[in-house]
Design a protein around this motif. Structure first.
Motif, PDB file in Angstrom:
ATOM      1  N   ILE A  63      -1.397   1.316  -3.559  1.00 16.10           N
ATOM      2  CA  ILE A  63      -1.971   1.569  -4.885  1.00 16.10           C
ATOM      3  C   ILE A  63      -0.811   1.885  -5.824  1.00 16.10           C
ATOM      4  O   ILE A  63      -0.163   2.930  -5.684  1.00 16.10           O
ATOM      5  N   PRO A  64      -0.507   1.001  -6.782  1.00 20.12           N
ATOM      6  CA  PRO A  64       0.540   1.314  -7.760  1.00 20.12           C
ATOM      7  C   PRO A  64       0.177   2.604  -8.498  1.00 20.12           C
ATOM      8  O   PRO A  64      -0.994   2.848  -8.800  1.00 20.12           O
ATOM      9  N   LEU A  65       1.155   3.451  -8.765  1.00 18.91           N
ATOM     10  CA  LEU A  65       0.863   4.734  -9.406  1.00 18.91           C
ATOM     11  C   LEU A  65       0.159   4.577 -10.739  1.00 18.91           C
ATOM     12  O   LEU A  65      -0.688   5.400 -11.090  1.00 18.91           O
ATOM     13  N   ASP A  66       0.466   3.514 -11.472  1.00 19.15           N
ATOM     14  CA  ASP A  66      -0.203   3.328 -12.761  1.00 19.15           C
ATOM     15  C   ASP A  66      -1.658   2.880 -12.615  1.00 19.15           C
ATOM     16  O   ASP A  66      -2.395   2.824 -13.584  1.00 19.15           O
ATOM     17  N   GLU A  67      -2.101   2.603 -11.380  1.00 18.74           N
ATOM     18  CA  GLU A  67      -3.496   2.239 -11.121  1.00 18.74           C
ATOM     19  C   GLU A  67      -4.234   3.301 -10.312  1.00 18.74           C
ATOM     20  O   GLU A  67      -5.411   3.141  -9.998  1.00 18.74           O
ATOM     21  N   LEU A  68      -3.563   4.382  -9.957  1.00 20.11           N
ATOM     22  CA  LEU A  68      -4.163   5.443  -9.139  1.00 20.11           C
ATOM     23  C   LEU A  68      -5.179   6.231  -9.961  1.00 20.11           C
ATOM     24  O   LEU A  68      -4.832   6.839 -10.976  1.00 20.11           O
ATOM     25  N   LYS A  69      -6.442   6.195  -9.538  1.00 17.65           N
ATOM     26  CA  LYS A  69      -7.514   6.876 -10.269  1.00 17.65           C
ATOM     27  C   LYS A  69      -8.374   7.765  -9.381  1.00 17.65           C
ATOM     28  O   LYS A  69      -9.096   8.611  -9.876  1.00 17.65           O
ATOM     29  N   TYR A  70      -8.354   7.538  -8.066  1.00 16.67           N
ATOM     30  CA  TYR A  70      -9.269   8.229  -7.172  1.00 16.67           C
ATOM     31  C   TYR A  70      -8.506   8.929  -6.057  1.00 16.67           C
ATOM     32  O   TYR A  70      -7.682   8.317  -5.387  1.00 16.67           O
ATOM     33  N   TRP A  71      -8.798  10.228  -5.866  1.00 17.98           N
ATOM     34  CA  TRP A  71      -8.177  10.984  -4.786  1.00 17.98           C
ATOM     35  C   TRP A  71      -9.013  12.225  -4.497  1.00 17.98           C
ATOM     36  O   TRP A  71      -9.886  12.602  -5.257  1.00 17.98           O
TER      37      TRP A  71
END
Length: 72
Positions: free
Chosen positions: A39-47
């Motif tokens: 998951i590219p950091l600029d696309e990380l939305k869910y955690w």
């Protein structure tokens, strides 16, 4: 960033917070805990803050949450 750019990129180490995350070690991506997909950091939305896990999408996040709910 696309999948081909990530071949030479390093994986980031992240501390997941309530509405943000903190980069502990620089990198271009993290891996989804469930699928292993980058998951590219600029696309990380869910955690998950509680489990400190990233997820590739909302469906994967929900699936993981339900797994933990059904254990208890």
């Amino acid at each position: 960033m696309n999948i081909f750019d990530m071949a030479n990129a390093s994986e980031a180490k992240i501390r997941y917070l309530d509405a943000d995350y903190q980069v502990l070690a620089p990198g271009a991506f993290v891996r989804c805990t469930v699928t292993g997909k980058p998951i590219p950091l600029d696309e990380l939305k869910y955690w998950s803050v509680a489990r400190q896990e990233p997820y590739v999408d909302v469906e994967t996040s929900l699936k993981r949450e339900l797994e933990f709910m059904n254990r208890g």
